[in-house]
Design a protein around this motif. Structure first.
Motif, PDB file in Angstrom:
ATOM      1  N   LYS A   1      -5.836   5.755  -3.804  1.00  0.00           N
ATOM      2  CA  LYS A   1      -4.664   6.422  -3.229  1.00  0.00           C
ATOM      3  C   LYS A   1      -3.892   7.172  -4.316  1.00  0.00           C
ATOM      4  CE  LYS A   1      -5.284   4.836   0.956  1.00  0.00           C
ATOM      5  NZ  LYS A   1      -5.764   5.746   2.023  1.00  0.00           N
TER       6      LYS A   1
ATOM      7  N   GLN B   1       0.887   5.637  -0.544  1.00  0.00           N
ATOM      8  CA  GLN B   1       0.005   6.795  -0.527  1.00  0.00           C
ATOM      9  C   GLN B   1       0.816   8.086  -0.467  1.00  0.00           C
ATOM     10  OE1 GLN B   1      -2.522   6.939   2.920  1.00  0.00           O
ATOM     11  NE2 GLN B   1      -0.868   6.462   4.349  1.00  0.00           N
TER      12      GLN B   1
ATOM     13  N   ASN C   1       0.844  -1.189   0.000  1.00  0.00           N
ATOM     14  CA  ASN C   1       0.000   0.000   0.000  1.00  0.00           C
ATOM     15  C   ASN C   1       0.883   1.244   0.000  1.00  0.00           C
ATOM     16  OD1 ASN C   1      -2.468  -1.377   0.049  1.00  0.00           O
ATOM     17  ND2 ASN C   1      -2.290  -1.702   2.260  1.00  0.00           N
TER      18      ASN C   1
END
Length: 957
Positions: A677, A644, A642
């Motif tokens: 994101k 961002q 992940n």
């Protein structure tokens, strides 16, 4: 807009000269090289009257000036002589007069623009292999500093670029002063670019737009002329805003946003010495050059005692310091400002020394210095001294206690930060401060949309690939809370599918491994799992894969898994390094992690087609290499974690450095759904305008590709029709070149998409048809450039064939030899199919080395291969055939020219070793054979041609 659709080149040229005269240039008539030399001599004498003391330069003395200024020097060296030193930016020449006295002559005043003479001329003609007529020359002190080539509106813009290349090649030997040209300008009235002169090949990718302070293009020739070519600005570009890169021996002209940011910093330092500021320039836009030049000029133009360029430790061994070191002038003594040791005492010594006003260090070392009582007495005076800090990647290194400690000690310091991804309220960390809180006013910005528009970085092609399904619906971590678990994301089945996808598509995505990739994963545990899967699923190491990470920060994450995995991240990395040593013949260990890190960095950055065994194709990382690592050969980021905000933009931006036409964008292959994101990060760091950030989606490119194919087939309905164009004149051939080039350009962008399949374009167009047209295109290219050697002028002479587009597939000699060696002799059907495939590739060959061997390779396939037994070694038979063919060629050539084979072999050996033949030996031998002058000249040319091509034609390399 100044130019009209009917304006001729002559009208455009005259208009430009009038505009230059209106802003203070004096017109001078320079019809030829002799006049150029005479004029320079006159201006040189006029500007140095006092030094000459009434005695004009003699012919010998003027020749000494030319030798000292130009002589046998590279452009890099000439450019440095022109500018003088950083401390004394005045170009001077020192010669011996006829009476043995020493004479200094000033050629350029780098301090004050109005102490130089600015002139303009046009239509200077140089007689060389062809007649070269220069459109417009700008002279400073009689020296041609800028060359401007103009084309009428509607003419292909790159013709002017190609014309400059041709003029450099064909006439600089006759017009030696033209080697003083520092900047080229090309324009068709509405479109204008500038770029630096230099040694070696010039690259059209590095033609720059000129802009205003807000990054708006000043493309119209009038607007460009009154800003870029104004006497103060052109002078500043030459005197101030040039950087010399000693690592590549290259002169760099700064881009407009770099200049404006530097000027804003200098202005802030002078007008507001107690206020900080920051520069927001997107990642990949060349912040290091800007920060270097700002540091250099701050030291010269302000009252600062020290200018300290401060970076964080993660960058210390990466590109920033390497580049900074290369940009510094070479010193003959004294201490270098670049101290890369871990010894804080070395930094303190630099601070207390008067040798260097510019210091490069890390935030960690500076913090150690001001926090250690041992250095208190030495550093106390700096409480009140004027010091300026330039801080790179300020969002990483300048938040926290270390920054507070440094600020507390240097109370009278001024701080300027550089960042590609500022901290805003949305992406603010636990520190609780934004970039504005830390630095105050933003002094200049150049966003990713500006950089993509200007061609300084690439946009991104992003593919989000689902890696698991549940009840026929894609599952994402956003859709199902709690799904982000080790059980799902780290399952063997999922990771295996991802590795299989990469193994299947990597060569296609990276243009047959011409580029490389980073694969970023969530933690060290996954890095090791992926590494082992690559080794298991690719046992022959067709892709060279390794991993690198720091283990200390990640051991807590792995602690709960030690029992089931029985391995820590360091233990896993130990095995990785052991495998690495075996693969590359190195001797690293985790005890010497810095050495391993440096070698990995080098192999990733120096990715080389000539030595593929030295390359790393995929580097698996957790966080390392996602910031601060710049490489033009890095094109792809695989993502299984992940990301961002600024972390996402920084990671993506590893892939978007401009390299060439083969690399249209940075590829992002995401195995997690990070689209939301990505959208949030793009919106934030594009300041509300994300145009240009993303490459077009597949459907857009598909429509464009279909359209370009249709245009090509209108011009040439089939491959055979291309041959007819040669009988219809250059205009017809021009149409084909333009049409197929357009197809190639879209193809190079669309072919990396997973959605791309040739079946979507059949039967109108196919892979085979593409290759056949590719061969015809290459033949047209060779034909046109062969005409140039025969002094035949063509309208196609200045066409930009964009030949690099042909090199997307590595169909070279090695590739073909491997295919021939692998022909199946057991089955006549298989053998026939193999031969047909190879002959098709040979018919459409675009590799120069391969083209020279096509006839011989086809002869082997047709005459020798059918005679081989099923257990014969094809590769050995091919080598023997090529060697015997070479011997026969040498024998035939020797008999034809009445030369001994030994003599011809000696000339071949000399050529292969020295790169040239021994002309005197050839002439002596031909004279002994009783040939006349013309016969000897013709025979000598034939011998040199034969010798220079024999090895290339008959070798299997």
């Amino acid at each position: 807009m100044m130019a009209s659709g009917h304006q001729s080149e002559a009208e455009l040229e005259n208009h430009l000269i009038r505009k230059l005269q209106s802003i203070g240039y004096h017109y001078v008539e320079i019809p030829d090289v002799e006049t150029l030399n005479t004029h320079f001599r006159a201006v040189l004498s006029e500007r140095n009257q006092e030094r000459l003391k009434g005695t004009p330069l003699s012919d010998r003395e003027f020749q000494a000036v030319l030798n000292d200024l130009i002589g046998a020097k590279t452009h890099y060296q000439v450019a440095q002589i022109l500018r003088g030193s950083v401390v004394q930016p005045t170009g001077k020449i020192n010669i011996k007069r006829d009476d043995d006295s020493s004479l200094y002559l000033e050629i350029f005043n780098g301090k004050q623009f109005d102490q130089n003479i600015f002139e303009v001329s046009h239509q200077m003609t140089v007689e060389g292999r062809h007649e070269n007529r220069y459109d417009v020359l700008i002279l400073i002190n009689g020296m041609p500093i800028a060359q401007i080539e103009l084309k009428r509106q509607g003419v292909e813009f790159t013709q002017a670029f190609n014309q400059i290349i041709r003029y450099r090649t064909e006439s600089y030997a006759q017009a030696k002063l033209m080697r003083l040209v520092q900047v080229f300008v090309i324009s068709n009235g509405n479109e204008t670019r500038y770029f630096a002169n230099g040694d070696g090949e010039l690259n059209s990718n590095f033609m720059f737009y000129w802009t205003d302070e807000h990054n708006n293009w000043l493309n119209d020739l009038d607007a460009f002329t009154t800003t870029f070519l104004s006497k103060p600005r052109l002078h500043s570009l030459i005197a101030k805003y040039t950087v010399f890169d000693s690592s590549d021996h290259k002169m760099l002209l700064m881009r407009p946003y770099q200049i404006y940011a530097t000027e804003a910093i200098i202005k802030q330092a002078i007008d507001h010495p107690h206020e900080n500021g920051y520069v927001w320039h997107t990642t990949g836009s060349g912040k290091t050059i800007t920060s270097f030049k700002a540091s250099q000029l701050l030291l010269q133009e302000t009252d600062a005692e020290k200018v300290i360029f401060m970076i964080d430790r993660a960058d210390l061994d990466i590109q920033t310091v390497k580049n900074f070191s290369a940009y510094l002038p070479e010193t003959t003594g004294g201490q270098s400002p670049l101290d890369r040791t871990d010894n804080t005492a070395a930094l303190v010594k630099q601070l207390s020394s008067n040798d260097n006003g510019l210091i490069v260090t890390t935030i960690q070392k500076m913090n150690n210095a001001v926090s250690n009582d041992r250095y208190k007495d030495i550093l106390t005076p700096y409480h009140d001294r004027k010091v300026i800090f330039i801080e790179d990647e300020s969002h990483r290194s300048q938040m926290g206690e270390m920054r507070k400690n440094v600020n507390h000690w240097f109370k009278n310091a001024q701080h300027f930060g550089f960042t590609g991804t500022p901290i805003f309220q949305q992406n603010m960390g636990p520190d609780g401060r934004t970039t504005k809180d830390l630095y105050g006013n933003q002094l200049h910005q150049y966003l990713i949309r500006d950089a993509v528009r200007d061609g300084n970085v690439l946009g991104f092609s992003i593919q989000y690939l689902s890696t698991f399904e549940e009840t026929d619906h894609d599952i994402t971590d956003e859709q199902v809370p709690g799904i982000d678990t080790q059980e799902v994301y780290e399952s063997e089945e999922r990771l295996t599918k991802i590795v299989e996808h990469i193994l299947l598509n990597h060569s296609h995505i990276t243009k047959n491994k011409h580029y490389n990739a980073i694969f970023t994963v969530a933690n060290t545990r996954m890095a090791l799992k992926y590494y082992q899967l690559f080794r298991k699923l690719d046992p022959d190491h067709n892709l060279k894969v390794t991993t690198i990470f720091t283990w200390a920060a990640n051991e807590d994450d792995n602690e709960e898994h030690q029992k089931q995995d029985d391995v820590t991240s360091r233990m896993g990395l130990d095995q990785v390094v052991k495998d690495y040593n075996q693969m590359y013949g190195t001797d690293f260990s985790t005890d010497k992690f810095k050495d391993y890190f440096a070698d990995v960095s080098k192999r990733m950055r120096d990715h080389n087609d000539q030595t593929p065994t030295d390359n790393i194709d995929i580097l698996i990382v957790v966080n390392m290499f996602l910031t601060g690592f710049d490489s033009k050969r890095l094109s792809t980021l695989y993502v299984d974690k992940n990301l961002q905000w600024h972390g996402l933009i920084q990671a993506f931006s590893r892939t978007n450095r401009v390299e060439g036409k083969q690399k249209p964008f940075g590829n992002i292959i995401a195995y997690r759904n990070i689209k939301n994101k990505t959208d949030e990060a793009v919106a934030l760091f594009s300041d509300g305008d994300s145009s240009g950030f993303l490459a077009p989606d597949y459907d857009e490119l598909k429509a464009e590709f279909t359209d370009k194919i249709g245009q090509l087939l209108t011009v040439t309905p089939d491959v055979q029709s291309v041959d007819d164009l040669y009988n219809r004149g250059d205009d017809a051939l021009y149409e084909f070149v333009m049409a197929f080039r357009a197809v190639l350009r879209v193809y190079n962008r669309i072919r990396v998409y997973d959605d791309f399949e040739w079946a979507q374009y059949e039967p109108e167009f196919s892979d085979q048809l593409m290759e056949a047209f590719r061969g015809k295109y290459f033949t047209a290219y060779q034909t046109i450039y062969q005409r140039k050697t025969q002094e035949r002028v063509s309208i196609l002479d200045d066409v930009d064939f964009d030949i690099s587009l042909l090199e997307t597939d590595t169909i070279n000699v090695d590739y073909i030899v491997n295919l021939i060696s692998g022909i199946d002799l057991m089955s006549s059907t298989e053998r026939k199919q193999d031969i047909q495939k190879i002959e098709h590739l040979l018919d459409n060959a675009t590799n120069d080395q391969l083209k020279s061997k096509v006839e011989l390779l086809e002869q082997f396939l047709n005459e020798v291969l059918p005679t081989l037994d099923t257990d014969d070694d094809i590769g050995m038979s091919l080598s023997n055939f090529m060697a015997e063919s070479q011997r026969a060629a040498i024998k035939g050539f020797s008999q034809e020219h009445h030369l001994s084979e030994d003599f011809v072999n000696e000339q071949i050996s000399d050529y292969n070793f020295y790169g040239k033949t021994k002309d005197k030996e050839i002439i002596d031998k031909l004279s002994a054979n009783g040939l006349g002058f013309r016969e000897k000249r013709q025979a000598k040319r034939e011998i040199k041609d034969f010798v220079s091509t024999i090895d290339r034609k008959y070798s299997l390399s």
